[in-house]
Design a protein around this motif. Sequence first.
Motif, PDB file in Angstrom:
ATOM      1  N   ILE A  61       0.869  -1.183   0.000  1.00 45.13           N
ATOM      2  CA  ILE A  61       0.000   0.000   0.000  1.00 45.13           C
ATOM      3  C   ILE A  61       0.903   1.228   0.000  1.00 45.13           C
ATOM      4  O   ILE A  61       1.827   1.338   0.812  1.00 45.13           O
ATOM      5  CB  ILE A  61      -0.911   0.032   1.234  1.00 45.13           C
ATOM      6  CG1 ILE A  61      -1.870  -1.158   1.216  1.00 45.13           C
ATOM      7  CG2 ILE A  61      -1.696   1.340   1.304  1.00 45.13           C
ATOM      8  CD1 ILE A  61      -2.632  -1.320   2.507  1.00 45.13           C
ATOM      9  N   LEU A  62       0.638   2.133  -0.924  1.00 46.77           N
ATOM     10  CA  LEU A  62       1.398   3.375  -1.027  1.00 46.77           C
ATOM     11  C   LEU A  62       0.443   4.554  -0.958  1.00 46.77           C
ATOM     12  O   LEU A  62      -0.545   4.594  -1.687  1.00 46.77           O
ATOM     13  CB  LEU A  62       2.169   3.405  -2.353  1.00 46.77           C
ATOM     14  CG  LEU A  62       2.789   4.738  -2.783  1.00 46.77           C
ATOM     15  CD1 LEU A  62       3.792   5.243  -1.777  1.00 46.77           C
ATOM     16  CD2 LEU A  62       3.417   4.614  -4.163  1.00 46.77           C
ATOM     17  N   ILE A  63       0.719   5.486  -0.060  1.00 47.85           N
ATOM     18  CA  ILE A  63      -0.062   6.717   0.032  1.00 47.85           C
ATOM     19  C   ILE A  63       0.889   7.905   0.028  1.00 47.85           C
ATOM     20  O   ILE A  63       1.818   7.973   0.842  1.00 47.85           O
ATOM     21  CB  ILE A  63      -0.923   6.774   1.305  1.00 47.85           C
ATOM     22  CG1 ILE A  63      -1.920   5.612   1.343  1.00 47.85           C
ATOM     23  CG2 ILE A  63      -1.674   8.102   1.385  1.00 47.85           C
ATOM     24  CD1 ILE A  63      -2.793   5.571   2.587  1.00 47.85           C
ATOM     25  N   ALA A 110       6.695  10.378  10.462  1.00 51.72           N
ATOM     26  CA  ALA A 110       6.351   9.229  11.311  1.00 51.72           C
ATOM     27  C   ALA A 110       4.915   9.347  11.814  1.00 51.72           C
ATOM     28  O   ALA A 110       4.171   8.354  11.857  1.00 51.72           O
ATOM     29  CB  ALA A 110       7.322   9.126  12.478  1.00 51.72           C
ATOM     30  N   LYS A 111       4.515  10.573  12.198  1.00 45.11           N
ATOM     31  CA  LYS A 111       3.140  10.767  12.671  1.00 45.11           C
ATOM     32  C   LYS A 111       2.145  10.564  11.540  1.00 45.11           C
ATOM     33  O   LYS A 111       1.093   9.932  11.732  1.00 45.11           O
ATOM     34  CB  LYS A 111       2.978  12.161  13.271  1.00 45.11           C
ATOM     35  CG  LYS A 111       1.530  12.422  13.720  1.00 45.11           C
ATOM     36  CD  LYS A 111       1.374  13.659  14.532  1.00 45.11           C
ATOM     37  CE  LYS A 111      -0.081  13.932  14.911  1.00 45.11           C
ATOM     38  NZ  LYS A 111      -0.737  12.771  15.590  1.00 45.11           N
ATOM     39  N   ILE A 112       2.454  11.098  10.355  1.00 41.16           N
ATOM     40  CA  ILE A 112       1.550  10.925   9.223  1.00 41.16           C
ATOM     41  C   ILE A 112       1.337   9.439   8.937  1.00 41.16           C
ATOM     42  O   ILE A 112       0.212   8.978   8.742  1.00 41.16           O
ATOM     43  CB  ILE A 112       2.098  11.642   7.969  1.00 41.16           C
ATOM     44  CG1 ILE A 112       2.093  13.161   8.186  1.00 41.16           C
ATOM     45  CG2 ILE A 112       1.281  11.285   6.739  1.00 41.16           C
ATOM     46  CD1 ILE A 112       2.774  13.939   7.082  1.00 41.16           C
ATOM     47  N   LYS A 113       2.424   8.673   8.943  1.00 38.61           N
ATOM     48  CA  LYS A 113       2.318   7.246   8.648  1.00 38.61           C
ATOM     49  C   LYS A 113       1.453   6.531   9.683  1.00 38.61           C
ATOM     50  O   LYS A 113       0.575   5.727   9.336  1.00 38.61           O
ATOM     51  CB  LYS A 113       3.702   6.618   8.581  1.00 38.61           C
ATOM     52  CG  LYS A 113       3.690   5.159   8.150  1.00 38.61           C
ATOM     53  CD  LYS A 113       5.106   4.639   7.912  1.00 38.61           C
ATOM     54  CE  LYS A 113       5.072   3.203   7.376  1.00 38.61           C
ATOM     55  NZ  LYS A 113       6.436   2.692   7.080  1.00 38.61           N
ATOM     56  N   LEU A 115       3.960   2.160   2.506  1.00 40.53           N
ATOM     57  CA  LEU A 115       4.823   3.294   2.195  1.00 40.53           C
ATOM     58  C   LEU A 115       4.005   4.581   2.240  1.00 40.53           C
ATOM     59  O   LEU A 115       2.895   4.642   1.707  1.00 40.53           O
ATOM     60  CB  LEU A 115       5.448   3.139   0.807  1.00 40.53           C
ATOM     61  CG  LEU A 115       6.218   1.840   0.528  1.00 40.53           C
ATOM     62  CD1 LEU A 115       6.713   1.828  -0.910  1.00 40.53           C
ATOM     63  CD2 LEU A 115       7.361   1.678   1.499  1.00 40.53           C
ATOM     64  N   VAL A 116       4.586   5.613   2.864  1.00 38.04           N
ATOM     65  CA  VAL A 116       3.928   6.926   2.946  1.00 38.04           C
ATOM     66  C   VAL A 116       4.933   8.003   2.550  1.00 38.04           C
ATOM     67  O   VAL A 116       6.053   8.029   3.070  1.00 38.04           O
ATOM     68  CB  VAL A 116       3.394   7.196   4.368  1.00 38.04           C
ATOM     69  CG1 VAL A 116       2.855   8.621   4.476  1.00 38.04           C
ATOM     70  CG2 VAL A 116       2.304   6.199   4.728  1.00 38.04           C
TER      71      VAL A 116
END
Length: 417
Positions: A195-197, A216-219, A245-246
């Motif tokens: 999964i990629l965002i 790190a927080k976004i992920k 992956l973010v």
Amino acid sequence: MARRYLFTSESVTEGHPDKICDQISDAILDAVLTADPSSRVAAEVVTNTGLVVVTGEITTQANINFIKVAREKIAEIGYTNADNGFSANSCSVLIALDEQSPDIAQGVTSAQEQREKLSDDQLDQIGAGDQGLMFGYACNETPELMPLPISLAHRLSLKLSQVRKSGELDYLGPDGKTQVTVAYDDGKPVGIDTILISTQHTVTIGELTDNADVQAKIKADLMASVVEPVFKGATVGLDENTKFLVNPTGKFVIGGPQGDSGLTGRKIIIDTYGGYSRHGGGAFSGKDPTKVDRSASYACRYVAKNIVAAGLADKCEVQVSYAIGVARPMSVMIETFGTATVDEDRLEEVVLKNFELRPAGIIQAFDLRNMPGARHGRFYQEVAAYGHFGRDDLDLPWERLDKVDILKRELATAAIA
């Protein structure tokens, strides 16, 4: 021989530059058809930093403020802060529209077109607005009969937008992309490989100023608020081998038209089946339903979906082709990839007997000029982001399964031994 492989599809959020253009084009189409259902519309939009250009051909009796339509759609998407280089109130909106060529219109216009229900002879007199080929597809990988990779990619993109607009993750920006890689075994989805965002965001989040901490927080937030809700209860779910992956470049602060230009019709694979099925090449957005690029693609999906829902095939792809000014398709092809329970030649006969594939007939069958189920003049713009097919959140006529019983009845004695 059984084969294991990976297949990937992507989606984008409504704030992606190309999707901004698609949505403005279809907002214009909605506005024009609401005021004058007989209008001819081919609206194209280009956007860049601080700029929107609306061009194309529109023939209508309606008096529409196209600049207002564009600004309202941009604000609805979420571009309201001029500091981001693109804002509904501050961007320039230029209008450069002509009328449709009479050489095209003469083949598709009928004096009776907007009156009472057209007869069979009248439907034969109203030709396609252009030549071309269109495809529709359905398969039994998901409840909505769509390929799993594009279905998941769209659901992630839509959820990403929802948590931004609700304020749950208020540091997100409107621009974003998702990508899902599904593992297949012998043609069946068996796992989620990756999964990629990629999502636009503010430079800082609360007390976090270091980019590594921000990422790190976004992920972590995306996993909890976007990914896990989408995959909750899914038949093919996440496991310990799924990669997540973010923002793989390290950050995504500059986005939207400030980060890249946008253009109507540049996301045709995202709009359809995520590359899982063939594509005729024609875009949808900004085109009124006399344009078979749009209406015939909807009709092909309708045919394919009803075939799969009737249990006549696990996968079905339908192709039609047209000549400009000619009503009946030049060709119709049904491909079931060896999964049909009936003879395909007989299946084609039944489809041609029971499904309307003439352009005016498609418009009439789906009521595409009066925008069935439209909410406050919104119909086409609702499918301009997150896909035109498999939308169980909308009541779309080409997604209905009202031909299933007819197909079953007509083909009850045609089963392959």
